[in-house]
Design an enzyme around this catalytic site. Structure first.
Site, PDB file in Angstrom:
ATOM      1  N   TYR A  53      -8.331  23.676  16.583  1.00 32.42           N
ATOM      2  CA  TYR A  53      -6.740  23.256  16.471  1.00 32.42           C
ATOM      3  C   TYR A  53      -6.235  23.146  18.146  1.00 32.42           C
ATOM      4  CZ  TYR A  53      -3.612  23.853  12.603  1.00 32.42           C
ATOM      5  OH  TYR A  53      -2.804  23.390  11.399  1.00 32.42           O
ATOM      6  N   GLU A  55      -2.597  21.983  19.132  1.00 29.25           N
ATOM      7  CA  GLU A  55      -1.265  21.657  18.986  1.00 29.25           C
ATOM      8  C   GLU A  55      -1.038  21.469  20.568  1.00 29.25           C
ATOM      9  OE1 GLU A  55       1.010  24.343  16.620  1.00 29.25           O
ATOM     10  OE2 GLU A  55       0.258  23.254  14.851  1.00 29.25           O
ATOM     11  N   ASP A 198       4.412  -3.742  16.684  1.00 28.72           N
ATOM     12  CA  ASP A 198       3.380  -3.111  15.896  1.00 28.72           C
ATOM     13  C   ASP A 198       2.077  -4.065  15.828  1.00 28.72           C
ATOM     14  OD1 ASP A 198       1.684  -2.187  13.986  1.00 28.72           O
ATOM     15  OD2 ASP A 198       3.133  -1.710  12.417  1.00 28.72           O
ATOM     16  N   THR A 224      -3.011   0.617  14.948  1.00 28.81           N
ATOM     17  CA  THR A 224      -3.953   1.347  14.157  1.00 28.81           C
ATOM     18  C   THR A 224      -5.265   1.486  14.891  1.00 28.81           C
ATOM     19  OG1 THR A 224      -4.750  -0.362  12.722  1.00 28.81           O
ATOM     20  CG2 THR A 224      -2.973   1.037  11.828  1.00 28.81           C
ATOM     21  N   LYS A 227      -8.564  -0.983  12.106  1.00 28.59           N
ATOM     22  CA  LYS A 227      -8.386  -2.384  11.622  1.00 28.59           C
ATOM     23  C   LYS A 227      -9.324  -3.331  12.518  1.00 28.59           C
ATOM     24  CE  LYS A 227      -4.199  -1.464   9.325  1.00 28.59           C
ATOM     25  NZ  LYS A 227      -2.808  -1.884   9.001  1.00 28.59           N
ATOM     26  N   ARG A 233     -10.205   5.670  11.365  1.00 27.85           N
ATOM     27  CA  ARG A 233      -8.667   5.602  10.616  1.00 27.85           C
ATOM     28  C   ARG A 233      -7.746   6.656  11.349  1.00 27.85           C
ATOM     29  NH1 ARG A 233      -9.637   3.142   6.337  1.00 27.85           N
ATOM     30  NH2 ARG A 233      -7.516   2.662   6.263  1.00 27.85           N
TER      31      ARG A 233
HETATM   32  C1  LIG Z   1      -1.881  -1.208   8.370  1.00 27.77           C
HETATM   33  C2  LIG Z   1      -0.562  -1.391   8.896  1.00 27.77           C
HETATM   34  C3  LIG Z   1       0.094   0.008   9.437  1.00 27.77           C
HETATM   35  C4  LIG Z   1      -0.235   1.339   8.953  1.00 27.77           C
HETATM   36  O1  LIG Z   1      -1.535   1.711   9.067  1.00 27.77           O
HETATM   37  P1  LIG Z   1      -1.961   3.210   8.334  1.00 27.77           P
HETATM   38  O2  LIG Z   1      -2.897   3.692   9.170  1.00 27.77           O
HETATM   39  O3  LIG Z   1      -2.462   2.635   6.826  1.00 27.77           O
HETATM   40  O4  LIG Z   1      -0.642   4.182   7.917  1.00 27.77           O
HETATM   41  C5  LIG Z   1       1.277  -0.261  10.278  1.00 27.77           C
HETATM   42  N1  LIG Z   1       1.760  -1.364  10.546  1.00 27.77           N
HETATM   43  C6  LIG Z   1       0.924  -2.553  10.186  1.00 27.77           C
HETATM   44  C7  LIG Z   1       1.571  -3.787  10.572  1.00 27.77           C
HETATM   45  C8  LIG Z   1      -0.119  -2.497   9.423  1.00 27.77           C
HETATM   46  O5  LIG Z   1      -0.538  -3.632   9.218  1.00 27.77           O
END
Ligand SMILES: *Cc1c(COP(=O)(O)O)cnc(C)c1O
Length: 415
Positions: A53, A55, A198, A224, A227, A233
């Protein structure tokens, strides 16, 4: 793999993990948001750090015994800042959606106007979908893409001038063109909005210069890590120094409890990999491979939204051949190719059926696929599209063997 350790306790789950490994090894992964992380990343995520933990922030925790995780989290932060040339990085978000939620919590109040790309045009749920917290608690205005699959920036500006959003989101889950972050910043400045980029999908391309960086322009950059970035993840928020304290508070205690230090260690390892020359080559090949796949599909007489791609993904437009995304994604699965159905601009079909399939190159590129292999993948897809109604058994078998041959050429997680 640590399968034997699991098997001793839980044979049922061990067997399913084993069959998932086999599935990944023997099928071509074209889901644009997926990738194959390294064994080193997986080992970090499966380590004793899961027991801790922590926090709070490094060196300012609410728990004792954090001397090791403090250093690990600090390393992850430093590497994220270095990779993206960012002022500040918070590596605690459990996912990309959590990263976005934290920015909302910091930057806007419930009821404020927020502008993002429409989900059916390629945006993400967390950019204002009515079923997501973003759409439920904020007044959302959306922009879309034109028939060429491009953002119409004049239209974005018009909508912004009309609705005066407090926060503008630039970024998408299904957009195959370069995003003009500078233009978004000009629009944001004109209406006095914050700009959040994003880069969940294009993170590796941004990190390696294959896509222009949002960093000179955006107030907040979320991503993220699983990807194109090829880590565990999770999510990361980066921002200008002036927002650092507020963003950190928004993550914890704002929306999360204890950080996942095992995943943060995985992020640190992935970020080290991402800083390497090999990763630069990887990201470049991702783009070359996507272009090769798009070209192959078009050579086979299929339509691609916007007639090509500048990044790692594309949308196959099935309207001309009279097929649906649902049927084609299903036949692809039968021939050993995994992809997802997706809407095309002005799709006549519902989101559950769709007229498109989204295809991406990041995972296949990690395996080692090159342009020639992607060309063959395009041919397999084109043949599969033809039999999506008849489901011709012999043809399915032949195409499946061709997919398997490509997979065997580039073994994954062997020994
Ligand atoms: C995949 C994605 C997310 C969210 O990712 P998670 O890890 O699945 O919550 C946010 N924004 C965009 C543009 C994405 O493609």
């Amino acid at each position: 793999m640590e399968l034997d350790v699991i098997r001793e306790i839980d044979a049922e789950v061990a067997e399913l993990i084993e069959s998932e490994l086999k599935r990944q090894q023997t099928t071509i992964e074209l889901i644009a948001s997926e990738n194959f992380t390294s064994r080193a990343v997986m080992a970090a995520c499966g380590s004793v750090l899961t027991n801790k933990y922590a926090e709070g922030k490094p060196y300012k925790r609410f728990y004792n015994g954090c001397e090791n995780v403090d250093k690990i989290e600090e390393i992850a932060q430093m590497r994220a800042k270095k990779l993206f040339n960012a002022d500040h990085a918070n590596v605690q978000p459990h996912s990309g959606a959590q990263a976005n939620m934290a920015v909302f919590l910091y930057a806007v109040k419930p009821g404020d106007t927020v502008m993002g790309m429409d989900l059916s045009n390629g945006g993400h749920l967390s950019h204002g979908s009515p079923v997501n917290f973003s759409g439920l608690y904020f007044d959302i205005v959306s922009y879309g893409i034109n028939d060429n699959g491009e953002i119409d920036y004049d239209n974005v500006r018009e909508i912004a001038l009309q609705h005066k959003p407090k926060l503008i989101i630039a970024g998408a889950s299904n957009y195959s063109r370069i995003i003009d972050f500078k233009r978004f910043k000009e629009i944001a400045d004109e209406v006095g909005a914050y700009l959040m980029a994003d880069i969940a999908h294009i993170a590796a391309l941004v990190a390696t210069g294959e896509h222009p960086s949002p960093f000179p322009y955006a107030d907040f950059v979320t991503t993220t890590t699983h990807k194109t970035l090829r880590g565990p993840r999770g999510g990361i928020i980066m921002c200008k120094e002036e927002h650092a304290l507020g963003i950190d508070k928004a993550v914890f205690p704002g929306i999360q409890g204890g950080p996942l230090e095992h995943i943060i260690a995985g992020k640190a390892v992935a970020l080290k990999e991402a800083l390497s020359d090999d990763f630069k080559k990887y990201a470049h090949q991702v783009v070359l491979n996507a272009k090769a796949l798009a070209q192959s599909l078009m050579d086979e007489g299929l339509d691609i939204v916007g007639n090509g791609t500048d990044n790692h993904l594309m949308t196959l437009d099935l309207r001309k051949v009279g097929k649906t995304g649902k049927d084609v994604a299903n036949i692809l699965e039968l021939v050993g190719i995994t992809a997802n159905k997706n809407t095309v601009p002005n799709d006549p079909q519902s989101p559950f059926v769709t007229s498109g399939v989204r295809l991406g190159s990041p995972a296949a590129t990690t395996r080692g696929f090159k342009e020639d292999d992607m060309k063959e993948v395009g041919k397999i897809i084109a043949e599969a599209v033809k039999i999506s109604d008849t489901k011709d058994e012999d043809k399915i078998k032949e195409l499946k063997e061709r997919s398997l041959k490509l997979c065997q050429k580039y073994p994954l997680y062997k020994d």
